[in-house]
Design an enzyme around this catalytic site. Structure first.
Site, PDB file in Angstrom:
ATOM      1  CD  GLU A 112       1.581  -0.879  -1.888  1.00 48.25           C
ATOM      2  OE1 GLU A 112       0.285  -0.765  -1.908  1.00 48.25           O
ATOM      3  OE2 GLU A 112       2.171  -0.225  -0.931  1.00 48.25           O
ATOM      4  N   GLY A 115       2.461   3.671   1.106  1.00 47.95           N
ATOM      5  CA  GLY A 115       2.720   2.666   0.029  1.00 47.95           C
ATOM      6  C   GLY A 115       3.109   3.390  -1.109  1.00 47.95           C
ATOM      7  CD  GLU A 116       1.375   6.777  -3.911  1.00 49.56           C
ATOM      8  OE1 GLU A 116       2.554   7.589  -3.980  1.00 49.56           O
ATOM      9  OE2 GLU A 116       0.281   7.232  -3.487  1.00 49.56           O
ATOM     10  N   GLY A 117       5.768   2.817  -2.823  1.00 51.58           N
ATOM     11  CA  GLY A 117       7.288   2.621  -2.998  1.00 51.58           C
ATOM     12  C   GLY A 117       7.843   3.863  -2.373  1.00 51.58           C
TER      13      GLY A 117
END
Length: 352
Positions: free
Chosen positions: A173, A315-317
């Protein structure tokens, strides 16, 4: 809208028997053994029989981006414009998740669920629900109609990836203010005050942290949603990206795809998904323990033991991405490691 079947685990005893007869002491590969069992259970459910080798051939990572109305009220060190700037960075392959995906072999898609300004790039998929959510300490972040459209978008996307051969999926995300949404979701579900769920996010100072805690507590006090009303919780406190991650998790489980759950934001989406359909947890692989306050309590709520603990909170995966080699290793030892009999090694464990 979703119909997730529980895993039958009909071959689990056979899987354990084979693992326990590998040339190693019982349990010596620790979490890799239980990880292998989980993926084997899912794969055998798909095929209805024992299969070997079991492999991950087409792992896919979907990064959902969206903006948040509460970000305009001083809960982050960064303005909402940074969300769009980072999405441009994803499109240019300049972010950490781009680097890790390329290094490790993930197929990567970036989805605009509702950032402030749309980006014209063939690298960005549009599944927009608006130009950012409403400030949820004042009014619900979105309507139920918009939330349900997010589920429709997410389900269609996951089914598309499934038809392309996706056999492992992870989500990331991007959204300034989304730790505020995740904290509010956590507090509403676990019935905790904001002070126990709100962390420093991107690295805010003490004054901003106090402001963030006050606004989220204000939201919780204002809306007072019972924990059983899970869709109300999601529509009131969620972000467009959190809604689509939640829907994508349910759609992936419906298609029997193992799901790697990233950090704080994605775990908030997973909490909602589990309350919508408890069977979804059978498909969750928890990637890591985030450095964000509250994440360990979320993991305890699931009774989950994550694979990694690297104090990450980007974040970002990114945490989920790093788990791919561990999942591949879990399957590799199952597929290729010799048994005591094959290796002509005395099985000391069996002789005790």
């Amino acid at each position: 809208m979703f119909n997730v079947q529980p895993l039958s685990k009909q071959f689990e005893s056979e899987f354990w028997s084979e693992i326990n007869n590998k040339t190693k002491p019982l349990g010596a590969l620790g979490q890799l053994e239980t990880l292998a069992i989980q993926v084997l259970n899912i794969q055998s459910e798909i095929h209805g029989k024992l299969i070997k080798p079991v492999q991950i051939n087409y792992p896919h990572l979907l990064v959902f981006a969206g903006d948040h109305g509460i970000a305009d009220y001083g809960v982050s060190i960064a303005p909402s414009a940074v969300t769009g700037q980072m999405v441009n960075n994803f499109a240019a392959n300049g972010a950490a998740i781009n680097v890790f995906s390329k290094q490790l072999g993930w197929q990567l898609d970036v989805i605009d669920t509702g950032i402030l300004q749309p980006i014209n790039s063939i690298s960005i998929r549009r599944q927009r629900l608006g130009c950012g959510t409403k400030p949820f300490h004042i009014e619900p972040a979105m309507s139920h109609t918009i939330m349900e459209q997010g589920f429709v978008f997410a389900k269609a996307l996951v089914h598309e990836k499934f038809n392309e051969g996706c056999d492992l999926i992870a989500f990331g995300e991007m959204g300034i203010g989304n730790t505020s949404s995740a904290s509010a979701i956590m507090s509403a579900i676990m019935e905790l005050p904001a002070v126990e769920s709100v962390g420093s996010g991107t690295g805010i100072d003490q004054a901003t942290l106090l402001k963030k805690q006050q606004l989220i507590q204000q939201a919780l006090d204002h809306h007072r949603i019972p924990k059983e009303n899970v869709l109300d919780i999601l529509a009131t406190y969620g972000g467009f990206e959190i809604v689509q991650i939640c829907g994508a998790m349910l759609a992936a489980a419906e298609r029997k795809i193992p799901i790697v759950v990233d950090g704080f934001i994605c775990t908030a989406a997973a909490m909602i998904a589990k309350l919508i359909d408890p069977n979804v947890q059978d498909y969750f692989i928890f990637a890591h323990s985030s450095g964000e306050q509250g994440h360990d309590k979320m993991l305890q709520w699931f009774d989950a033991k994550p694979l990694l603990n690297l104090d990450m909170r980007l974040g970002e995966g990114t945490g989920a991405a790093l788990c791919l080699p561990l999942i591949q290793s879990a399957l590799a030892f199952y597929n290729e490691m010799a048994s005591f009999e094959q290796a002509n090694v005395v099985n000391v464990v069996s002789d005790i």
